[in-house]
Design an enzyme around this catalytic site. Structure first.
Site, short mmCIF file in Angstrom:
data_model
loop_
_atom_site.label_atom_id
_atom_site.label_comp_id
_atom_site.label_asym_id
_atom_site.label_seq_id
_atom_site.Cartn_x
_atom_site.Cartn_y
_atom_site.Cartn_z
N PHE A 50 0.57 -1.55 0.16
CA PHE A 50 -0.21 -0.28 -0.02
C PHE A 50 0.71 1.29 -0.06
O PHE A 50 1.15 1.35 0.57
CB PHE A 50 -0.44 -0.23 1.26
CG PHE A 50 -2.34 1.35 1.20
CD1 PHE A 50 -2.73 0.90 0.63
CD2 PHE A 50 -1.39 2.88 1.63
CE1 PHE A 50 -3.29 2.51 0.84
CE2 PHE A 50 -2.11 4.15 1.57
CZ PHE A 50 -3.83 3.31 0.77
N ASP A 101 9.69 2.61 1.24
CA ASP A 101 8.68 3.55 2.00
C ASP A 101 7.88 3.12 3.46
O ASP A 101 7.59 2.07 3.34
CB ASP A 101 7.15 2.72 0.76
CG ASP A 101 5.89 3.60 1.77
OD1 ASP A 101 5.74 4.64 2.50
OD2 ASP A 101 5.12 3.45 1.09
N LYS A 146 3.60 10.29 8.13
CA LYS A 146 2.77 10.11 9.30
C LYS A 146 3.12 10.49 10.51
O LYS A 146 2.70 12.03 10.76
CB LYS A 146 2.72 8.09 9.53
CG LYS A 146 1.50 7.33 8.46
CD LYS A 146 1.53 6.29 8.46
CE LYS A 146 0.91 6.15 8.29
NZ LYS A 146 -1.16 6.08 7.64
C1 LIG Z 1 3.47 2.99 3.78
C2 LIG Z 1 2.67 3.35 3.25
N1 LIG Z 1 2.79 4.42 2.27
C3 LIG Z 1 1.82 5.68 2.09
C4 LIG Z 1 0.91 6.03 3.17
C5 LIG Z 1 0.17 6.77 2.28
O1 LIG Z 1 0.48 7.88 3.38
P1 LIG Z 1 -0.80 8.86 3.49
O2 LIG Z 1 -2.02 9.06 3.24
O3 LIG Z 1 -0.21 10.00 4.00
O4 LIG Z 1 -1.40 9.99 1.55
C6 LIG Z 1 0.79 4.85 3.74
C7 LIG Z 1 -0.60 5.54 4.11
O5 LIG Z 1 -1.51 4.90 5.03
C8 LIG Z 1 1.59 3.79 4.36
O6 LIG Z 1 0.81 3.25 5.35
#
Ligand SMILES: Cc1ncc(COP(=O)(O)O)c(C=O)c1O
Length: 428
Positions: free
Chosen positions: A141, A226, A255
């Site tokens: 994700f 990520d 986050k």
């Molecule tokens: C691993 C990861 N990447 C990207 C995102 C996307 O982040 P945002 O919700 O701040 O756009 C999330 C959100 O849960 C995530 O857990």
């Protein structure tokens, strides 16, 4: 407004993208949230990994008040006091060289994907074969915008919005042979979460990550970690990739970075960062003075209060207590994760458990249908863990007593066993 009034107004006015739980939070303090009735809840979700210092931490409030009184926003066309200081700190903890600030995780992913394409163009100028493919992992994700969505390895998120950005291929999770089969000279980047978050707290093996590292080097592609959910201390290390012995070319974070304010970042090596030059990428809000000042206070507080060691220590304790529950209830399939990024996979959907926990004053979350996810703040103590365990134990005990739960079944047989008897009959 009362909860009922808010619910009515939202139902009439908001674009319906969320299925909210029926609670109206008014304030937070430390590890606790308080609703409109003044009822306390232990926050073991922290806004999905955001409020890493809990709520109302004095260092965050001080930084907020000070900066809010001075300057809220200034365009990225000008300088302010905090971007360079924060970039220096992020470079130091990551071992990377340069930073681009964003507003969110998905925006950091978008920028990292653009950087990878630009990097390939710059370094493959004389190459005869196109180099623009991006590898991502099954079950991943990465966010909701088009590029991040295209690289998200779960069809349910992508399907309604096709066609997406072309050029992404998915590698089977932790499958080194599939990685080797798909990683060729046409690949400009591999994007992966060292611990998949939304995908159910699934840790990548060191072997897989290290192989991705060596293949990226071989093909002059970028290894993009990520770490939006698993980074910035969540596992008890600054970065989860570092704990697996791997240095990525690019790390995305967001986050917890500004302890509750929206802020993300792309961290990159000098060589990767050189693919961008002025005008190629930008943002109005990203890296504003308020969010950067608070992010500095966040990172300084982690160090001053030695919170990474608390994450490791309390994380170990929490995991041990979850394992105890697993021994007692055979519908708990696995306990996994690292530091304070933990999960308990059940043999049935976890949504109702989340609701019952909320009713008993514990905030947690269910992801991937059957996985209870725990992302408590880094300040959490064993006594808080004990309360959460006691609540889960009492919920599980009534589940077991009601004998509604199928015994643990192997993966793949799950779908047929999910249809358990009606929840209404389950109330003790
Ligand atoms: C691993 C990861 N990447 C990207 C995102 C996307 O982040 P945002 O919700 O701040 O756009 C999330 C959100 O849960 C995530 O857990």
């Amino acid at each position: 407004m009362s909860l009922a009034a808010v619910r009515r107004a939202e139902a009439a006015l908001l674009i319906p993208t969320y299925d909210r739980l029926p609670v109206l939070f008014r304030r937070g303090r430390g590890v606790y949230l308080y609703d409109d009735q003044g009822r306390a809840y232990l926050d073991f979700l922290t806004g999905i990994g955001v409020n890493a210092l809990g709520h109302g931490h004095p260092a965050i409030l001080r930084a907020l008040k000070k900066q809010a009184g001075q300057l809220l926003h200034v365009s990225n066309l000008f300088y302010h006091d905090h971007q360079a200081a924060l970039a220096r700190k992020l470079a130091k903890i990551s071992g990377l060289d340069r930073v681009f600030f964003t507003n969110s995780g998905t925006e950091a992913i978008e920028g990292a994907l653009k950087l990878a394409r630009a990097y390939a163009r710059l370094n493959n100028a004389n190459g005869r074969k196109p180099k623009w493919r991006i590898l991502a992992l099954d079950n991943s994700f990465h966010g909701r915008t088009f590029g991040a969505l295209a690289a998200t390895g779960q069809a349910k998120y992508r399907a309604p919005f096709m066609p997406l950005m072309p050029g992404v291929r998915f590698v089977k999770f932790n499958d080194v042979r599939d990685l080797e089969r798909q990683f060729d000279a046409s690949v400009c980047a591999i994007l992966l979460e060292p611990i998949q978050g939304e995908g159910g707290i699934q840790p990548l093996s060191a072997q897989f990550l290290q192989r991705a590292r060596s293949l990226a080097r071989k093909h002059d592609a970028l290894l993009i970690a990520d770490e939006i959910q698993c980074g910035l201390g969540r596992t008890g290390h600054w970065f989860a990739s570092e704990a697996l012995g791997v240095h990525p070319d690019v790390i995305t974070v967001a986050k917890p970075l500004a302890a509750g304010l929206p802020l993300g970042a792309i961290l990159a090596t000098e060589r990767a960062a050189r693919a961008f030059h002025p005008g190629m990428h930008g943002t109005t809000f990203g890296g504003g003075p308020l969010a950067c000042a608070v992010a500095l206070a966040f990172l300084e507080t982690l160090e001053r209060e030695r919170l990474l060691s608390n994450v490791r220590r309390t994380g170990r304790y929490f995991r041990g207590r979850l394992e105890e529950l697993k021994k007692r209830y055979d519908f708990i399939r696995t306990v996994r994760g690292a530091g304070l990024m933990l999960a308990m996979e059940l043999t049935f959907p976890g949504k109702e458990i989340v609701k019952q926990a909320l009713a008993q004053g514990v905030v947690l979350n269910c992801t991937h249908n059957t996985v209870l996810r725990f992302l408590p703040p880094y300040i959490v103590q064993p006594r808080h863990v004990d309360k959460v365990i006691a609540v889960l134990d009492s919920i599980f005990r009534s589940e077991a007593q009601a004998e509604r739960r199928p015994r643990a079944k192997p993966r793949g047989a799950l779908e047929v066993s999910l249809d358990v008897s009606p929840r209404s009959a389950s109330k003790p």
